[in-house]
Design a protein around this motif. Sequence first.
Motif, PDB file in Angstrom:
ATOM      1  N   ASP A 154       0.813  -1.223   0.000  1.00  0.00           N
ATOM      2  CA  ASP A 154       0.000   0.000   0.000  1.00  0.00           C
ATOM      3  C   ASP A 154       0.845   1.272   0.000  1.00  0.00           C
ATOM      4  OD1 ASP A 154       1.008  -0.138   2.571  1.00  0.00           O
ATOM      5  OD2 ASP A 154      -0.855   0.481   3.516  1.00  0.00           O
ATOM      6  N   ASP A 155       2.155   1.151  -0.028  1.00  0.00           N
ATOM      7  CA  ASP A 155       3.033   2.321   0.009  1.00  0.00           C
ATOM      8  C   ASP A 155       2.918   3.141  -1.276  1.00  0.00           C
ATOM      9  OD1 ASP A 155       3.874   1.278   2.400  1.00  0.00           O
ATOM     10  OD2 ASP A 155       5.854   0.676   1.685  1.00  0.00           O
ATOM     11  N   GLU A 156       2.949   4.459  -1.132  1.00  0.00           N
ATOM     12  CA  GLU A 156       2.912   5.364  -2.278  1.00  0.00           C
ATOM     13  C   GLU A 156       4.208   6.184  -2.282  1.00  0.00           C
ATOM     14  OE1 GLU A 156      -1.873   6.139  -2.652  1.00  0.00           O
ATOM     15  OE2 GLU A 156      -0.683   7.556  -1.510  1.00  0.00           O
ATOM     16  N   PRO A 157       5.154   5.850  -3.170  1.00  0.00           N
ATOM     17  CA  PRO A 157       6.422   6.582  -3.226  1.00  0.00           C
ATOM     18  C   PRO A 157       6.219   8.037  -3.645  1.00  0.00           C
ATOM     19  CG  PRO A 157       6.562   4.503  -4.429  1.00  0.00           C
ATOM     20  CD  PRO A 157       5.116   4.728  -4.097  1.00  0.00           C
ATOM     21  N   VAL A 158       7.026   8.908  -3.049  1.00  0.00           N
ATOM     22  CA  VAL A 158       7.015  10.326  -3.394  1.00  0.00           C
ATOM     23  C   VAL A 158       8.339  10.620  -4.086  1.00  0.00           C
ATOM     24  CG1 VAL A 158       6.721  12.674  -2.556  1.00  0.00           C
ATOM     25  CG2 VAL A 158       5.612  10.783  -1.357  1.00  0.00           C
ATOM     26  N   HIS A 159       8.275  11.003  -5.343  1.00  0.00           N
ATOM     27  CA  HIS A 159       9.454  11.197  -6.176  1.00  0.00           C
ATOM     28  C   HIS A 159      10.336  12.317  -5.634  1.00  0.00           C
ATOM     29  CE1 HIS A 159      11.834  10.933  -9.787  1.00  0.00           C
ATOM     30  NE2 HIS A 159      11.691  12.231  -9.973  1.00  0.00           N
ATOM     31  N   LYS A 160      11.557  11.971  -5.237  1.00  0.00           N
ATOM     32  CA  LYS A 160      12.569  12.936  -4.784  1.00  0.00           C
ATOM     33  C   LYS A 160      12.037  13.896  -3.721  1.00  0.00           C
ATOM     34  CE  LYS A 160      15.179  12.667  -9.034  1.00  0.00           C
ATOM     35  NZ  LYS A 160      15.830  13.382 -10.128  1.00  0.00           N
ATOM     36  N   LEU A 161      11.315  13.360  -2.747  1.00  0.00           N
ATOM     37  CA  LEU A 161      10.707  14.204  -1.720  1.00  0.00           C
ATOM     38  C   LEU A 161      11.737  15.071  -1.013  1.00  0.00           C
ATOM     39  CD1 LEU A 161       8.030  14.816  -0.110  1.00  0.00           C
ATOM     40  CD2 LEU A 161       8.948  13.271   1.584  1.00  0.00           C
ATOM     41  N   GLY A 162      12.912  14.531  -0.741  1.00  0.00           N
ATOM     42  CA  GLY A 162      13.937  15.288  -0.044  1.00  0.00           C
ATOM     43  C   GLY A 162      14.420  16.508  -0.808  1.00  0.00           C
ATOM     44  N   GLN A 163      14.161  16.561  -2.108  1.00  0.00           N
ATOM     45  CA  GLN A 163      14.594  17.694  -2.927  1.00  0.00           C
ATOM     46  C   GLN A 163      13.477  18.700  -3.188  1.00  0.00           C
ATOM     47  OE1 GLN A 163      16.360  16.126  -6.503  1.00  0.00           O
ATOM     48  NE2 GLN A 163      17.545  14.622  -5.361  1.00  0.00           N
ATOM     49  N   HIS A 164      12.254  18.334  -2.859  1.00  0.00           N
ATOM     50  CA  HIS A 164      11.116  19.215  -3.132  1.00  0.00           C
ATOM     51  C   HIS A 164      11.046  20.363  -2.139  1.00  0.00           C
ATOM     52  CE1 HIS A 164       9.006  17.290  -6.406  1.00  0.00           C
ATOM     53  NE2 HIS A 164       9.191  16.122  -5.824  1.00  0.00           N
ATOM     54  N   ARG A 165      10.596  21.480  -2.645  1.00  0.00           N
ATOM     55  CA  ARG A 165      10.320  22.640  -1.804  1.00  0.00           C
ATOM     56  C   ARG A 165       8.800  22.711  -1.638  1.00  0.00           C
ATOM     57  NH1 ARG A 165       9.636  28.198  -3.324  1.00  0.00           N
ATOM     58  NH2 ARG A 165       9.870  29.451  -1.458  1.00  0.00           N
ATOM     59  N   PHE A 166       8.366  22.693  -0.395  1.00  0.00           N
ATOM     60  CA  PHE A 166       6.937  22.762  -0.114  1.00  0.00           C
ATOM     61  C   PHE A 166       6.538  24.215   0.106  1.00  0.00           C
ATOM     62  CE2 PHE A 166       7.873  18.375   0.685  1.00  0.00           C
ATOM     63  CZ  PHE A 166       6.787  17.740   0.113  1.00  0.00           C
ATOM     64  N   ALA A 167       6.121  24.835  -0.979  1.00  0.00           N
ATOM     65  CA  ALA A 167       5.644  26.210  -0.969  1.00  0.00           C
ATOM     66  C   ALA A 167       4.457  26.266  -1.926  1.00  0.00           C
ATOM     67  CB  ALA A 167       6.749  27.160  -1.424  1.00  0.00           C
ATOM     68  N   VAL A 168       3.528  27.149  -1.649  1.00  0.00           N
ATOM     69  CA  VAL A 168       2.341  27.269  -2.501  1.00  0.00           C
ATOM     70  C   VAL A 168       2.777  27.489  -3.947  1.00  0.00           C
ATOM     71  CG1 VAL A 168       0.298  28.667  -2.971  1.00  0.00           C
ATOM     72  CG2 VAL A 168       0.895  28.086  -0.614  1.00  0.00           C
ATOM     73  N   GLY A 169       2.191  26.672  -4.835  1.00  0.00           N
ATOM     74  CA  GLY A 169       2.486  26.759  -6.263  1.00  0.00           C
ATOM     75  C   GLY A 169       3.513  25.746  -6.747  1.00  0.00           C
ATOM     76  N   GLU A 170       4.231  25.105  -5.834  1.00  0.00           N
ATOM     77  CA  GLU A 170       5.207  24.077  -6.218  1.00  0.00           C
ATOM     78  C   GLU A 170       4.472  22.773  -6.530  1.00  0.00           C
ATOM     79  OE1 GLU A 170       8.590  24.375  -6.522  1.00  0.00           O
ATOM     80  OE2 GLU A 170       8.443  26.516  -6.085  1.00  0.00           O
ATOM     81  N   TYR A 171       5.162  21.868  -7.245  1.00  0.00           N
ATOM     82  CA  TYR A 171       4.569  20.589  -7.644  1.00  0.00           C
ATOM     83  C   TYR A 171       5.336  19.424  -7.041  1.00  0.00           C
ATOM     84  CZ  TYR A 171       1.883  23.271 -10.982  1.00  0.00           C
ATOM     85  OH  TYR A 171       1.010  24.161 -11.544  1.00  0.00           O
ATOM     86  N   VAL A 172       4.604  18.340  -6.729  1.00  0.00           N
ATOM     87  CA  VAL A 172       5.165  17.129  -6.140  1.00  0.00           C
ATOM     88  C   VAL A 172       4.572  15.936  -6.882  1.00  0.00           C
ATOM     89  CG1 VAL A 172       5.334  15.759  -4.021  1.00  0.00           C
ATOM     90  CG2 VAL A 172       5.342  18.262  -3.884  1.00  0.00           C
ATOM     91  N   THR A 173       5.396  14.946  -7.189  1.00  0.00           N
ATOM     92  CA  THR A 173       4.915  13.743  -7.866  1.00  0.00           C
ATOM     93  C   THR A 173       4.805  12.605  -6.855  1.00  0.00           C
ATOM     94  OG1 THR A 173       5.935  14.418  -9.938  1.00  0.00           O
ATOM     95  CG2 THR A 173       5.373  12.084  -9.711  1.00  0.00           C
ATOM     96  N   VAL A 174       3.630  11.988  -6.814  1.00  0.00           N
ATOM     97  CA  VAL A 174       3.356  10.856  -5.929  1.00  0.00           C
ATOM     98  C   VAL A 174       2.875   9.703  -6.802  1.00  0.00           C
ATOM     99  CG1 VAL A 174       1.990  10.001  -3.984  1.00  0.00           C
ATOM    100  CG2 VAL A 174       2.652  12.427  -4.067  1.00  0.00           C
TER     101      VAL A 174
END
Length: 124
Positions: free
Chosen positions: A85-105
């Motif tokens: 049931d795990d959902e990998p998050v692509h390069k989470l450690g490199q993502h910036r969590f700010a409004v308008g940014e994108y994340v791949t799950v």
Amino acid sequence: MTLSRIVMRLARNPGTEFAGGDDHRGYTLTAPLTADGHIDEAAYSKAKADCLVRRFQPDEDAVDGRLARRGQNWFFDYEAGDTADDEPVHKLGQHRFAVGEYVTVADEDGRPLTYKVVEVQPAK
């Protein structure tokens, strides 16, 4: 250390049934962030139990899990001990969590989908 509440909603995903996106599908993530909006890995190691995720979709009940890490790979884990049931998050450690940014799950079928960060605020 403070935790942040991050809301991500399904962005446009051309070539899928979500070509136009879907504001009713997404994730709410609770995690520690650095001043520049990246996951604070040192703080995460001390607060793993408080790093939670909730997946929401209009066609099913919300599913609660936790943010987890194996080596450099981050994922959303919904049932401890079960990797199916795990959902990998692509390069989470490199993502910036700010409004308008994108994340791949990767969804439950392993298909990568793009989500847009629409809210970041201190967790309550």
